[in-house]
Design an enzyme around this catalytic site. Sequence first.
Site, PDB file in Angstrom:
ATOM      1  N   LYS A 113       0.829  -1.211   0.000  1.00 54.30           N
ATOM      2  CA  LYS A 113       0.000   0.000   0.000  1.00 54.30           C
ATOM      3  C   LYS A 113       0.858   1.253   0.000  1.00 54.30           C
ATOM      4  CE  LYS A 113      -4.607  -1.009   1.473  1.00 54.30           C
ATOM      5  NZ  LYS A 113      -5.484  -1.180   2.603  1.00 54.30           N
ATOM      6  N   LYS A 194      -5.957 -12.673  -7.674  1.00 51.62           N
ATOM      7  CA  LYS A 194      -6.501 -13.066  -6.361  1.00 51.62           C
ATOM      8  C   LYS A 194      -7.800 -12.298  -6.073  1.00 51.62           C
ATOM      9  CE  LYS A 194      -5.968 -11.982  -1.704  1.00 51.62           C
ATOM     10  NZ  LYS A 194      -5.456 -11.009  -0.786  1.00 51.62           N
ATOM     11  N   LYS A 197     -11.388  -7.542  -2.137  1.00 50.71           N
ATOM     12  CA  LYS A 197     -12.239  -6.350  -2.156  1.00 50.71           C
ATOM     13  C   LYS A 197     -11.495  -5.196  -2.807  1.00 50.71           C
ATOM     14  CE  LYS A 197     -13.738  -8.118   1.959  1.00 50.71           C
ATOM     15  NZ  LYS A 197     -13.481  -8.213   3.374  1.00 50.71           N
TER      16      LYS A 197
HETATM   17  P1  TYM Z   1      -9.240 -10.539   5.304  1.00 52.75           P
HETATM   18  O1  TYM Z   1     -10.421  -9.923   5.938  1.00 52.75           O
HETATM   19  O2  TYM Z   1      -8.552  -9.834   4.211  1.00 52.75           O
HETATM   20  O3  TYM Z   1      -9.594 -11.979   4.781  1.00 52.75           O
HETATM   21  C1  TYM Z   1     -10.200 -12.942   5.638  1.00 52.75           C
HETATM   22  C2  TYM Z   1      -9.682 -14.334   5.300  1.00 52.75           C
HETATM   23  O4  TYM Z   1      -9.981 -14.639   3.933  1.00 52.75           O
HETATM   24  C3  TYM Z   1      -8.795 -15.108   3.277  1.00 52.75           C
HETATM   25  N1  TYM Z   1      -8.859 -14.685   1.868  1.00 52.75           N
HETATM   26  C4  TYM Z   1      -8.640 -15.511   0.853  1.00 52.75           C
HETATM   27  N2  TYM Z   1      -8.352 -16.822   0.810  1.00 52.75           N
HETATM   28  C5  TYM Z   1      -8.188 -17.381  -0.410  1.00 52.75           C
HETATM   29  N3  TYM Z   1      -8.323 -16.687  -1.579  1.00 52.75           N
HETATM   30  C6  TYM Z   1      -8.633 -15.367  -1.580  1.00 52.75           C
HETATM   31  N4  TYM Z   1      -8.781 -14.711  -2.718  1.00 52.75           N
HETATM   32  C7  TYM Z   1      -8.795 -14.715  -0.319  1.00 52.75           C
HETATM   33  N5  TYM Z   1      -9.081 -13.437   0.051  1.00 52.75           N
HETATM   34  C8  TYM Z   1      -9.107 -13.436   1.405  1.00 52.75           C
HETATM   35  C9  TYM Z   1      -7.656 -14.388   4.000  1.00 52.75           C
HETATM   36  O5  TYM Z   1      -6.435 -15.071   3.797  1.00 52.75           O
HETATM   37  C10 TYM Z   1      -8.140 -14.439   5.424  1.00 52.75           C
HETATM   38  O6  TYM Z   1      -7.803 -15.685   6.015  1.00 52.75           O
HETATM   39  N6  TYM Z   1      -5.651  -9.677   8.620  1.00 52.75           N
HETATM   40  C11 TYM Z   1      -6.755 -10.522   8.318  1.00 52.75           C
HETATM   41  C12 TYM Z   1      -7.830 -10.515   9.401  1.00 52.75           C
HETATM   42  C13 TYM Z   1      -7.295 -10.887  10.749  1.00 52.75           C
HETATM   43  C14 TYM Z   1      -6.915 -12.181  11.194  1.00 52.75           C
HETATM   44  C15 TYM Z   1      -6.480 -12.001  12.536  1.00 52.75           C
HETATM   45  C16 TYM Z   1      -6.902 -13.432  10.585  1.00 52.75           C
HETATM   46  C17 TYM Z   1      -7.105 -10.008  11.767  1.00 52.75           C
HETATM   47  N7  TYM Z   1      -6.604 -10.699  12.836  1.00 52.75           N
HETATM   48  C18 TYM Z   1      -6.022 -13.086  13.272  1.00 52.75           C
HETATM   49  C19 TYM Z   1      -6.449 -14.497  11.344  1.00 52.75           C
HETATM   50  C20 TYM Z   1      -6.007 -14.330  12.665  1.00 52.75           C
HETATM   51  C21 TYM Z   1      -7.387 -10.025   7.031  1.00 52.75           C
HETATM   52  O7  TYM Z   1      -7.248  -8.916   6.644  1.00 52.75           O
HETATM   53  O8  TYM Z   1      -8.174 -10.925   6.427  1.00 52.75           O
END
Ligand code: TYM
Length: 328
Positions: A113, A194, A197
């Site tokens: 970013k 990938k 959002k």
């Molecule tokens: P976030 O909100 O971006 O995504 C949530 C989960 O979805 C998975 N994901 C995907 N998996 C496969 N293919 C895709 N295209 C795809 N897009 C999203 C992400 O890998 C994620 O597992 N930082 C994290 C949220 C978070 C978190 C945590 C996760 C905050 N604290 C502690 C685990 C443990 C996030 O932004 O996920």
Amino acid sequence: MARILTGIQSTGVPHLGNLLGALEPGVKLSEQKDNTAIFFIADLHSLTSLKEPQARIENIRSVAAAWLACGFDTHQGILFRQSDVPEVCELTWYLNCFAPFPMLANAHSFKDKSAKQGLSEVNAGLFTYPVLMAADILLYDTDIVPVGKDQIQHIEITRDIASSINHQHGEIFILPKAQVEEQVKVVPGIDGQKMSKSYGNTINVFEEEKKLKKSINRIITGSEPLEAPKNPDNCTVFQLYSLLADTSEINTLRNAYLEGNFGYGAAKQILFEKIMEKYEVPRQKYMTFMQNPESIETALRLGQDKARAYATSVLDRVREALGFGSII
Ligand code: TYM
């Protein structure tokens, strides 16, 4: 007995990548008798990018509704809103003081970013994003974190910070492991990149039928004529179908591609029908929950109490080890 924890940011309605990459594998793990599942809505993380309060509230509802619609049992496991457990902010501070600056500067969440938008456009919350995530995980003595591939680096950072503190102050933290399902580690979006959002290429399975169909029709494909044989392995429609269908259905579609006289429009229709079939019940449940936000709030309050009980006991351990609290 393993503790399973994962979170989804409240930045929008969970898309197919979130469901296949994290939410569904999490729910599956939560159904195993010996596991304790702790799932949450990462609303504090969402503030790094999303500033509108009303949008955050709607997104919190929608992420919680998605967990519930996909069958998470909130009496067996714990579903909570990250900001309902303020202990996480205190732990973040402790961890911040052990997190090497270059490690955070190299985290892809910040690096990508800041490279794209310029340093003046990113905030300190984005810089320490992985530390808040480490606190999320360590605060619950987590063993396993089911996530998509994009989060692996964050789990590695969590392990690095935890090991460094354990090394200096004794065995305070459990070192968590990422669990990434090989098949769904990167779910492609409608442009083949990938699904994310921030790329605007998502498929939202909870959307109204017509809109869902429209987003499937927008998937980018080759432009070979109908009669031509087609390669399924470089087609996003086929890749998505493969993540949802069983082996014999996948082979049938593969053969149709290879034989020719089969167009991308027909493949999209088959994918659409598969999504509608697989998500028929979750779609209905999601709608019911969204129409009853009180039921979501009740589930989150129950989760808050249970989550805080875990969190305070771990935080007490950390405070004591680091010399905070009573001086006698
Ligand atoms: P976030 O909100 O971006 O995504 C949530 C989960 O979805 C998975 N994901 C995907 N998996 C496969 N293919 C895709 N295209 C795809 N897009 C999203 C992400 O890998 C994620 O597992 N930082 C994290 C949220 C978070 C978190 C945590 C996760 C905050 N604290 C502690 C685990 C443990 C996030 O932004 O996920």
